[in-house]
Design a protein around this motif. Structure first.
Motif: not given
Length: 216
Positions: A56-63, A88-99
């Protein structure tokens, strides 16, 4: 405005190369973020001790962080701890975490929206907790999640354009290069880019409606 030269074979081909990269990054990120979001959202729904509060903390932090900041972090901060990722991999990682964080909340809310009476009835009929979750809660929750999930996937596709700041050769990056050759290409090229984004996002919406109708 020079439409004829703007839409030369070389320019159009170059723009479509960027469009292919956009679709590739978006497709991979959609699959990964959906998996991550479903796992985290389901765990938070089950309220597992220790694990759920941490997630929950991780999700709220990233969101609550800008996606652009996460992209910069993945590309430029991770190498300081020995993790080197290309654009490309940096973008995929960032989008995966955020989304993934966004989808986790959609999944959790969708599961929580199921009437508790149905869950109690399923448990009283002899179904275990996991069976109830799989056969009763998830199928109904998925129908309710579909509209916000598609909206999130559409946002993800559009958010790939932010990777222009780390020189990912995606659609907007290639469009910018073409426009840089001659500023009279600006309107035609941006119009082409708009059509490409619209076509994919509209197709996603239609596919979601068809899937939703089958789930009813």
């Amino acid at each position: 405005m020079d439409i004829m030269h703007a839409f030369s074979a070389d320019n159009v081909r170059f723009v479509f190369e960027g469009f292919y990269m956009t679709l590739k990054v978006a497709a991979i990120s959609i699959v990964l973020s959906f998996i991550v979001g479903c796992v985290i959202g389901t765990i938070r729904y089950t309220k597992l001790p220790v694990v759920s509060p941490i997630l929950a903390i991780a999700v709220e932090l990233i969101r609550n962080l800008p996606l652009l900041l996460i992209i910069f972090f993945a590309r430029f901060a991770l190498p300081d701890i020995g993790i080197k990722l290309g654009p490309m991999n940096a973008t995929i990682l960032a989008l995966t975490l955020f989304e993934g964080a966004m989808i986790a909340e959609i999944v959790r809310s969708g599961l929580n929206s199921i009437d508790k009476g149905q869950i109690e009835a399923a448990r009283s009929s002899g179904l275990g907790y996991v069976q109830t979750l799989w056969h009763i809660v998830l199928p109904q929750g998925l129908r309710r999640m579909m509209p916000p999930l598609v909206s999130q996937f559409i946002s993800l596709l559009k958010d790939t354009s932010l990777a222009i700041v780390i020189s990912l050769p995606e659609l907007m990056h290639h469009a910018k290069i073409v426009i840089g050759q001659n500023y009279s290409y600006t309107i035609p090229i941006l119009f082409l880019v708009a059509i490409l984004y619209f076509a994919v996002n509209y197709a996603l919406s239609l596919a979601a409606r068809r899937m939703e109708s089958r789930l009813v």
